[in-house]
Design an enzyme around this catalytic site. Structure first.
Site, PDB file in Angstrom:
ATOM      1  N   GLU A 287     -13.535   8.583  15.971  1.00 28.09           N
ATOM      2  CA  GLU A 287     -13.459   7.251  16.522  1.00 28.09           C
ATOM      3  C   GLU A 287     -13.525   7.175  18.008  1.00 28.09           C
ATOM      4  O   GLU A 287     -13.966   6.381  18.615  1.00 28.09           O
ATOM      5  CB  GLU A 287     -12.230   6.502  16.095  1.00 28.09           C
ATOM      6  CG  GLU A 287     -12.475   5.059  15.464  1.00 28.09           C
ATOM      7  CD  GLU A 287     -11.108   4.468  14.967  1.00 28.09           C
ATOM      8  OE1 GLU A 287     -11.241   4.159  13.781  1.00 28.09           O
ATOM      9  OE2 GLU A 287      -9.888   4.742  15.581  1.00 28.09           O
ATOM     10  N   HIS A 308     -15.005  28.125  -2.031  1.00 24.55           N
ATOM     11  CA  HIS A 308     -15.429  28.192  -3.338  1.00 24.55           C
ATOM     12  C   HIS A 308     -16.288  26.971  -3.562  1.00 24.55           C
ATOM     13  O   HIS A 308     -16.774  26.773  -4.800  1.00 24.55           O
ATOM     14  CB  HIS A 308     -14.262  28.408  -4.322  1.00 24.55           C
ATOM     15  CG  HIS A 308     -13.723  29.996  -4.145  1.00 24.55           C
ATOM     16  ND1 HIS A 308     -14.016  30.589  -4.926  1.00 24.55           N
ATOM     17  CD2 HIS A 308     -12.622  30.216  -3.138  1.00 24.55           C
ATOM     18  CE1 HIS A 308     -13.415  31.685  -4.515  1.00 24.55           C
ATOM     19  NE2 HIS A 308     -12.403  31.439  -3.637  1.00 24.55           N
ATOM     20  N   LYS A 422     -15.811  -5.229   8.872  1.00 21.40           N
ATOM     21  CA  LYS A 422     -14.869  -6.267   8.732  1.00 21.40           C
ATOM     22  C   LYS A 422     -15.848  -7.571   8.719  1.00 21.40           C
ATOM     23  O   LYS A 422     -15.457  -8.527   7.783  1.00 21.40           O
ATOM     24  CB  LYS A 422     -13.743  -6.339   9.803  1.00 21.40           C
ATOM     25  CG  LYS A 422     -13.024  -4.970   9.808  1.00 21.40           C
ATOM     26  CD  LYS A 422     -11.722  -4.895  10.865  1.00 21.40           C
ATOM     27  CE  LYS A 422     -11.047  -3.834  11.126  1.00 21.40           C
ATOM     28  NZ  LYS A 422     -10.390  -3.550  12.130  1.00 21.40           N
TER      29      LYS A 422
HETATM   30  O1  PA5 Z   1      -7.322   4.148  15.907  1.00 21.23           O
HETATM   31  C1  PA5 Z   1      -7.563   2.683  15.709  1.00 21.23           C
HETATM   32  O2  PA5 Z   1      -7.395   1.753  16.355  1.00 21.23           O
HETATM   33  C2  PA5 Z   1      -7.468   2.263  13.908  1.00 21.23           C
HETATM   34  O3  PA5 Z   1      -7.660   3.377  13.139  1.00 21.23           O
HETATM   35  C3  PA5 Z   1      -6.394   1.521  13.538  1.00 21.23           C
HETATM   36  O4  PA5 Z   1      -5.155   2.182  13.825  1.00 21.23           O
HETATM   37  C4  PA5 Z   1      -6.454   0.713  12.183  1.00 21.23           C
HETATM   38  O5  PA5 Z   1      -7.785   0.231  12.240  1.00 21.23           O
HETATM   39  C5  PA5 Z   1      -5.474  -0.191  11.727  1.00 21.23           C
HETATM   40  O6  PA5 Z   1      -5.210  -0.896  12.910  1.00 21.23           O
HETATM   41  P1  PA5 Z   1      -3.918  -1.807  12.560  1.00 21.23           P
HETATM   42  O7  PA5 Z   1      -2.890  -0.906  13.460  1.00 21.23           O
HETATM   43  O8  PA5 Z   1      -4.019  -2.754  13.772  1.00 21.23           O
HETATM   44  O9  PA5 Z   1      -3.696  -2.235  11.485  1.00 21.23           O
END
Ligand code: PA5
Length: 445
Positions: A287, A308, A422
């Site tokens: 990310e 394996h 989303k």
């Molecule tokens: O690293 C990030 O920003 C994302 O992975 C969020 O943690 C994830 O989408 C969850 O979001 P939220 O904490 O707003 O529910």
């Protein structure tokens, strides 16, 4: 202290090239330190270990005690950065067969809100029917569909099963200070709640209550975890020489490997307990760096299990990979290979040895084979699986990730790409407010 070894990359990239990053790395570190780089409103994680107060930890521990005293099972509801850090630490430190242990000293931690599997949720609801359970609802935005959906079900069941008053005590929210549905619900219902600081993004939040509360509920020492992270914070500061700063060296090495055509980094462990550390790491680097059509693809394998299955590809597939191995120096328990008179399995040559000696030779043999096969190897040795070492490891990866993202030239602290699915999902579900998108997407189908 964890130890980083990049010697086995030098047949593929030169030491000089790695060290040529020194100035750029210092600049990246300065940008982090002074808050002058991209995403500088999300640098709250940088000095988190050294700035966590005793009072804050005490508050988390007191809340954990309420949950531990009143629950046999705790459901941690969250996804991505609001889930993986807690699970990584808990699974690394827990007994592998926690579920089946007769005498349980800690509540069982299970997870929800990280998928939309109907069967998963059905089975969870069924499982919880005769359990004294509580919920930790974690969402920074407070609006994430996966988590909100699971929490709606869990809240209802908890209230029905445990009564409204007790439910209020055993449901804890970890969310934004002011905004989002999770905050509104927590305030309205009077749940104990913790704030996720504005300047800490999900994937860097394991040392906030997001990670610390579930970890404390699971029975682990969050003070030691933070102390380990703090030690690593000090080991990776700007005044530490490049060659002695593990985060700097790791960031430089992986960027040079990437430049040389190694587009995939495989995080390898030889301990099954580290599976979720790899999942956490994948999110952290994927990310943070995968944007603007750039970024190393973070993959992971569990060895020797995956030798394996994926071993063939790693040994002889396209040479676009390198490996980063997390090696645990010393296991927490001893098991010796027994002698067997008949020796039908031919294993007497191992009799008397620790199982870990076999594992270590598997590790060394694999390293040599993969390097011979054209796979550069980075090795991270952690002394043992305990809170302190894991704290060091987590902060090491976070710091290196911040530096590495800046070297790559991206903003490591945003994630614009996760919004695309989303938007489509909401349009397809006819969410109010998405009328235009709904029309547009229907036209595409
Ligand atoms: O690293 C990030 O920003 C994302 O992975 C969020 O943690 C994830 O989408 C969850 O979001 P939220 O904490 O707003 O529910």
């Amino acid at each position: 202290m964890i130890n980083l070894n990049i010697e086995k990359t030098f047949g593929f990239i030169s030491k000089e090239k790695v060290f040529s990053y020194e100035t750029a790395i210092k600049d990246a570190q300065k940008a982090l330190e002074n808050g002058t780089g991209q995403g500088n409103d999300f640098l709250g994680w940088l000095h988190l270990p050294s700035s966590i107060s005793k009072e804050h930890l005490a508050d988390i521990k007191a809340t954990a005690k309420v949950l531990r005293d009143n629950c046999d099972v705790i459901v941690v509801a969250g996804i991505g950065g609001s889930y993986l850090g807690a699970r990584a630490v808990i699974e690394a430190l827990s007994n592998s067969f926690t579920w089946l242990q007769e005498k349980k000293t800690n509540p069982i931690i299970i997870y929800a809100g990280h998928n939309i599997g109907e069967d998963y949720l059905y089975e969870l609801i069924e499982l919880l029917k005769d359990k004294k359970f509580g919920v930790i609802n974690i969402s920074k935005s407070g609006t994430t569909t996966e988590t909100a959906l699971a929490f709606r079900l869990l809240k209802k069941q908890c209230e029905e099963q445990r009564g409204k008053d007790l439910a209020k005590k055993v449901i804890v929210a970890i969310t934004d200070a002011k905004k989002g549905a999770a905050r509104v619900t927590a305030d309205k219902e009077g749940y104990k709640s913790f704030i996720i600081p504005d300047n800490v993004g999900g994937r860097f939040s394991v040392l906030t209550p997001v990670g610390l509360l579930p970890i404390a509920v699971a029975g682990f020492d969050i003070e030691k975890l933070v102390a380990g992270a703090c030690n690593m914070e000090n080991a990776c500061t700007l005044n530490i020489p490049f060659a002695e700063n593990p985060a700097a060296v790791y960031a430089a090495t992986r960027n040079e490997l990437y430049k040389s055509g190694k587009k995939i980094e495989i995080l390898v462990n030889f301990s099954p307990k580290l599976h979720y550390v790899s999942e956490w790491w994948k999110q952290l680097y994927g990310e943070s760096e995968g944007k603007e059509n750039k970024g190393i693809f973070p993959a992971a394998v569990d060895f020797s299990t995956d030798l394996h299955s994926m071993g063939q590809w790693i040994q002889e597939g396209e040479r676009s990979i390198y490996e980063t191995v997390i090696s645990v120096e010393k296991p927490n328990h001893a098991v010796h290979v027994p002698t067997d008179e008949a020796n039908l399995d031919g294993l007497n040559y191992l009799a008397g040895k620790h199982v870990d000696e076999v594992n270590k030779m598997a590790e060394l043999g694999t390293q040599l084979a993969h390097v011979d096969g054209g796979v550069p190897n980075i090795r991270i040795v952690i002394p043992e699986l305990n809170e302190y070492s894991i704290g060091e490891l987590l902060y090491f990866f976070e710091k290196a990730c911040g530096i590495s993202g800046y070297i790559l030239g991206v903003n490591p602290f945003n994630q614009p790409g996760v919004e695309a699915y989303k938007k489509n999902m909401f349009a397809l579900l006819n969410k109010p407010g998405y009328e235009e998108e709904s029309k547009a997407i229907q036209a595409k189908l």
